[in-house]
Design an enzyme around this catalytic site. Structure first.
Site, PDB file in Angstrom:
ATOM      1  N   ASN A 192       0.858  -1.179   0.000  1.00 18.95           N
ATOM      2  CA  ASN A 192       0.000   0.000   0.000  1.00 18.95           C
ATOM      3  C   ASN A 192       0.899   1.235   0.000  1.00 18.95           C
ATOM      4  O   ASN A 192       1.501   1.556   1.023  1.00 18.95           O
ATOM      5  CB  ASN A 192      -0.904  -0.005   1.227  1.00 18.95           C
ATOM      6  CG  ASN A 192      -1.861   1.176   1.257  1.00 18.95           C
ATOM      7  OD1 ASN A 192      -1.836   2.032   0.371  1.00 18.95           O
ATOM      8  ND2 ASN A 192      -2.700   1.239   2.271  1.00 18.95           N
ATOM      9  N   PRO A 193       1.002   1.945  -1.123  1.00 23.61           N
ATOM     10  CA  PRO A 193       1.918   3.093  -1.173  1.00 23.61           C
ATOM     11  C   PRO A 193       1.430   4.300  -0.400  1.00 23.61           C
ATOM     12  O   PRO A 193       2.193   5.253  -0.196  1.00 23.61           O
ATOM     13  CB  PRO A 193       1.991   3.396  -2.676  1.00 23.61           C
ATOM     14  CG  PRO A 193       0.674   2.946  -3.212  1.00 23.61           C
ATOM     15  CD  PRO A 193       0.278   1.735  -2.385  1.00 23.61           C
ATOM     16  N   GLY A 220      -0.608  -0.819   6.898  1.00 23.52           N
ATOM     17  CA  GLY A 220      -1.094  -0.751   8.262  1.00 23.52           C
ATOM     18  C   GLY A 220      -2.202  -1.747   8.525  1.00 23.52           C
ATOM     19  O   GLY A 220      -2.384  -2.727   7.791  1.00 23.52           O
ATOM     20  N   ASP A 221      -2.977  -1.481   9.581  1.00 18.35           N
ATOM     21  CA  ASP A 221      -4.068  -2.382   9.950  1.00 18.35           C
ATOM     22  C   ASP A 221      -5.148  -2.422   8.883  1.00 18.35           C
ATOM     23  O   ASP A 221      -5.795  -3.456   8.677  1.00 18.35           O
ATOM     24  CB  ASP A 221      -4.674  -1.946  11.285  1.00 18.35           C
ATOM     25  CG  ASP A 221      -3.699  -2.118  12.440  1.00 18.35           C
ATOM     26  OD1 ASP A 221      -2.819  -3.004  12.338  1.00 18.35           O
ATOM     27  OD2 ASP A 221      -3.803  -1.375  13.431  1.00 18.35           O
ATOM     28  N   GLU A 233      -7.864  -5.661   4.512  1.00 13.56           N
ATOM     29  CA  GLU A 233      -8.135  -5.999   3.108  1.00 13.56           C
ATOM     30  C   GLU A 233      -7.705  -7.425   2.794  1.00 13.56           C
ATOM     31  O   GLU A 233      -8.409  -8.178   2.108  1.00 13.56           O
ATOM     32  CB  GLU A 233      -7.406  -5.026   2.177  1.00 13.56           C
ATOM     33  CG  GLU A 233      -8.021  -3.661   2.054  1.00 13.56           C
ATOM     34  CD  GLU A 233      -7.438  -2.888   0.878  1.00 13.56           C
ATOM     35  OE1 GLU A 233      -7.146  -3.515  -0.154  1.00 13.56           O
ATOM     36  OE2 GLU A 233      -7.276  -1.658   0.998  1.00 13.56           O
ATOM     37  N   ARG A 283      -9.222  13.357   7.595  1.00 16.89           N
ATOM     38  CA  ARG A 283      -8.225  12.475   7.002  1.00 16.89           C
ATOM     39  C   ARG A 283      -7.076  13.257   6.379  1.00 16.89           C
ATOM     40  O   ARG A 283      -5.964  12.729   6.248  1.00 16.89           O
ATOM     41  CB  ARG A 283      -8.870  11.574   5.946  1.00 16.89           C
ATOM     42  CG  ARG A 283      -9.884  10.591   6.518  1.00 16.89           C
ATOM     43  CD  ARG A 283     -10.278   9.546   5.490  1.00 16.89           C
ATOM     44  NE  ARG A 283      -9.156   8.676   5.177  1.00 16.89           N
ATOM     45  CZ  ARG A 283      -8.881   7.559   5.828  1.00 16.89           C
ATOM     46  NH1 ARG A 283      -9.627   7.177   6.846  1.00 16.89           N
ATOM     47  NH2 ARG A 283      -7.850   6.819   5.476  1.00 16.89           N
ATOM     48  N   ARG A 318      -4.684  13.071  12.958  1.00 22.91           N
ATOM     49  CA  ARG A 318      -6.113  13.254  13.162  1.00 22.91           C
ATOM     50  C   ARG A 318      -6.624  12.465  14.369  1.00 22.91           C
ATOM     51  O   ARG A 318      -7.582  12.892  15.025  1.00 22.91           O
ATOM     52  CB  ARG A 318      -6.878  12.840  11.899  1.00 22.91           C
ATOM     53  CG  ARG A 318      -6.823  11.352  11.565  1.00 22.91           C
ATOM     54  CD  ARG A 318      -7.526  11.102  10.223  1.00 22.91           C
ATOM     55  NE  ARG A 318      -7.620   9.687   9.887  1.00 22.91           N
ATOM     56  CZ  ARG A 318      -6.693   9.005   9.254  1.00 22.91           C
ATOM     57  NH1 ARG A 318      -5.562   9.610   8.908  1.00 22.91           N
ATOM     58  NH2 ARG A 318      -6.870   7.729   8.954  1.00 22.91           N
ATOM     59  N   GLU A 372     -13.038   0.673  11.244  1.00 16.28           N
ATOM     60  CA  GLU A 372     -14.105   0.974  10.301  1.00 16.28           C
ATOM     61  C   GLU A 372     -15.377   1.275  11.096  1.00 16.28           C
ATOM     62  O   GLU A 372     -15.628   0.690  12.146  1.00 16.28           O
ATOM     63  CB  GLU A 372     -14.351  -0.190   9.345  1.00 16.28           C
ATOM     64  CG  GLU A 372     -13.161  -0.520   8.463  1.00 16.28           C
ATOM     65  CD  GLU A 372     -12.837   0.585   7.472  1.00 16.28           C
ATOM     66  OE1 GLU A 372     -13.793   1.313   7.089  1.00 16.28           O
ATOM     67  OE2 GLU A 372     -11.675   0.718   7.082  1.00 16.28           O
TER      68      GLU A 372
END
Length: 590
Positions: free
Chosen positions: A143-144, A202-203, A208, A310, A316, A513
């Site tokens: 994940n970039p 990350g988490d 995913e 975000r 945040r 989520e």
């Protein structure tokens, strides 16, 4: 079959300028410096001995070295030059550092002749090839955009070279959008070609991966993932986590450090750590999987508020946390729970879930040995009201921790004694209190003090629980609507509590989520009794009013989370105790 401690090789080799007795058995590679043969006796000079577990050898390579300067130093050359050339080989192995970090160390042994070197290199490689748990081909997703957008660089600079040294082939995919890895695993990935899946992120990236892998496994096995009553099939592929996110809670709780090199070495040596997974359904539709936290109240509000910020990046969470702490919302309702029976340990235990945890092993063995014992007679279990316990009140936070939820900012986590793979959850209730007292509770997550040793905090190890907000229990709203009084202002006060009143409901934080439903009933599979699913029933404010005006009865919008014991496996071994770092005795017998 040969004994694990049987000696395979014993030779006199050189490490640097020192002569050493080097031995290889099926479990250990050991080298010990030979005692000095000089005329001077040194009674206080210990004989230096080193041992490396064969399972933690990364690789072995051949070297060619030649005598350089008169001081005895050596330098590597491409071709043999001179008559004084000696042949050598280098062993790369895992070296433990502080704070559960691993590093790749190496030692070079010099042999007097080429045939001996070949014998040593061939024997070590043969032992490594016999370790069936080691992956040889991995599918890697990067994940970039995770964390500080350094995922790709972390993999290329720190992880890829280690995989290459260990001879692990990889197929690398850089994700292009959210849920790209999930969708690719569901439809396009040829999983039979790989020994495991590694995510760099990350988490959220880990979420995913498990969503894609679990769904694909159920489809291949003919299991309907939308059915809350189905027992999910465990996957055959292990998952590796290379931390590159904001918190990396899953990695920290299973390895003990958020360090890319440490995680990569756990993948290389083929570690395996089972983990529980909670599947969450809405009626007969699957919603999502959870492995760490279901949080209502404070943690749900923090996540909801942080989603609007975000653009601030990881900062945040700090800003939203301070804001929600100052807002100090509480939520009134009823919590009912069914305590876990016949299990080892409690949420207040000093013992932690560590590598080789006997609690997780015990429950896993019970499930695997006699699975027919755990077929559910759910009706009799659910209606046995004598075992249920009910708590009514006003709560700042209601949390269900399926693991410790530890991270660098909170090394102990929300529930320090929670287990990774025992099929239960720790239900933590924080009652309404002053801001000062709530701050004491939050600060204890970062100290050695017991965060549960407060009068307004309760913790229970449960296999099922239910939460119903107050507005699902009272007819006050209906009465006001029938009388036509305060209707408008009541709605404004509830939706926008600028007057200082507590809001009617919060949101559930499900592994980062948002789930906007409220009333929940969670059922877990009890490894020592009848299995149980998680039933979560949610009712929004509008659905509540509609149900009374039109049906004159409660019509819950049902959410079904169910914990599946040890559904997935990670490339990890759990957090190791300090005693693991001590020198191992040499079991080799000559």
């Amino acid at each position: 079959m040969e004994r694990p401690g049987r000696l395979l090789l014993l030779s006199e080799l050189r490490v640097g300028n020192a002569a050493c007795d080097v031995s290889l058995c099926r479990s250990l590679l050991t080298w010990k410096r030979r005692s000095s043969s000089g005329p001077v006796y040194h009674p206080f000079r210990p004989s230096v001995s080193h041992s490396v577990s064969v399972s933690e050898i990364i690789s072995v390579r051949e070297e060619e070295e030649s005598r350089g300067r008169d001081d005895g130093s050596w330098k590597k050359i491409k071709e043999r030059e001179g008559k004084d050339c000696r042949l050598a080989f280098t062993v790369l192995y895992v070296e433990r550092r502080q704070q559960h970090r691993w590093r790749c160390a190496e030692v070079t042994f010099t042999c007097p002749e080429g045939a001996l070197r070949q014998h040593w290199v061939g024997s070590i490689r043969e032992q490594l090839a016999a370790i069936a748990s080691r992956p040889k081909h991995l599918l890697v997703y990067i994940n970039p955009c995770s964390g500080k957008r350094k995922g790709k660089r972390i993999y290329e600079e720190k992880v890829a070279p280690l995989f290459a040294q260990a001879g692990v082939a990889t197929q690398v995919i850089v994700t292009e959008r959210a849920n790209y890895a999930r969708d690719h695993l569901r439809t396009e990935a040829e999983l039979k070609k790989f020994d495991g899946v590694v995510c760099v992120g990350g988490d959220g990236m880990f979420s995913e991966i498990i969503h894609g892998l679990i769904w694909r496994t159920q489809m291949d096995g003919g299991v309907d993932p939308d059915s809350p009553d189905e027992a999910l099939l465990p996957g055959s592929l292990r998952i590796g986590i290379i931390p590159a996110g904001s918190t990396d809670c899953i990695c920290f709780a299973t390895v003990g450090a958020n360090d890319p090199v440490t995680s990569a070495l756990h993948v290389i040596v083929g570690d395996s750590q089972p983990m529980d997974v909670c599947s969450v359904h809405h009626n007969s539709t699957f919603l999502r999987y959870s492995v760490s936290l279901l949080g209502y109240g404070f943690y749900g509000d923090v996540l909801t508020d942080s989603e609007r910020k975000r653009w601030l990046g990881p900062a945040r969470y700090d800003l939203s946390g301070v804001k929600m702490f100052l807002t100090h919302h509480y939520y009134e309702g009823t919590v009912s729970y069914l305590p876990a029976r016949g299990i080892k340990g409690t949420p207040r235990d000093a013992a932690r879930c560590r590598s080789g945890c006997v609690v997780c092993q015990h429950n896993g063995e019970q499930l695997s040995e006699k699975p027919e014992r755990y077929e559910v007679d759910e009706a009799s279990d659910s209606e046995n009201d004598s075992e249920w316990r009910t708590i009514r009140g006003k709560f700042l936070a209601i949390n269900a921790a399926s693991m410790s939820c530890a991270c660098p900012r909170s090394p102990k986590g929300l529930s320090p004694a929670a287990h990774l793979a025992d099929g239960t959850t720790d239900l933590i209730l924080v009652r309404k209190c002053s801001r000062f007292d709530f701050l004491r509770h939050l600060l204890r997550h970062t100290s050695k003090d017991d965060q549960f040793d407060l009068t307004f905090v309760e913790v229970h190890r449960v296999r099922r629980f239910r939460f119903t907000p107050r507005y699902c229990q009272s007819n006050s709203d209906l009465d006001m609507r029938e009388n036509g009084k305060h209707q408008l202002f009541s709605q404004i006060c509830r939706d926008h509590p600028a007057c200082g009143c507590a809001p009617a409901y919060s949101s559930w934080n499900c592994d980062g989520e948002i789930l906007t439903h409220t009333a929940i009933d969670v059922r877990y599979r009890d490894p020592l009794g009848a299995s149980s699913r998680i039933l979560v029933e949610f009712l929004t404010q509008e659905e509540f009013i509609f149900s009374f005006l039109n049906l004159n009865t409660f019509s819950f919008c049902s959410l079904f989370p169910r914990v599946h014991c040890q559904l997935i496996k990670l490339f990890a071994r759990g957090i190791e105790e300090p005693m693991v770092f001590e020198d191992l005795p040499n079991p080799c017998a000559i």
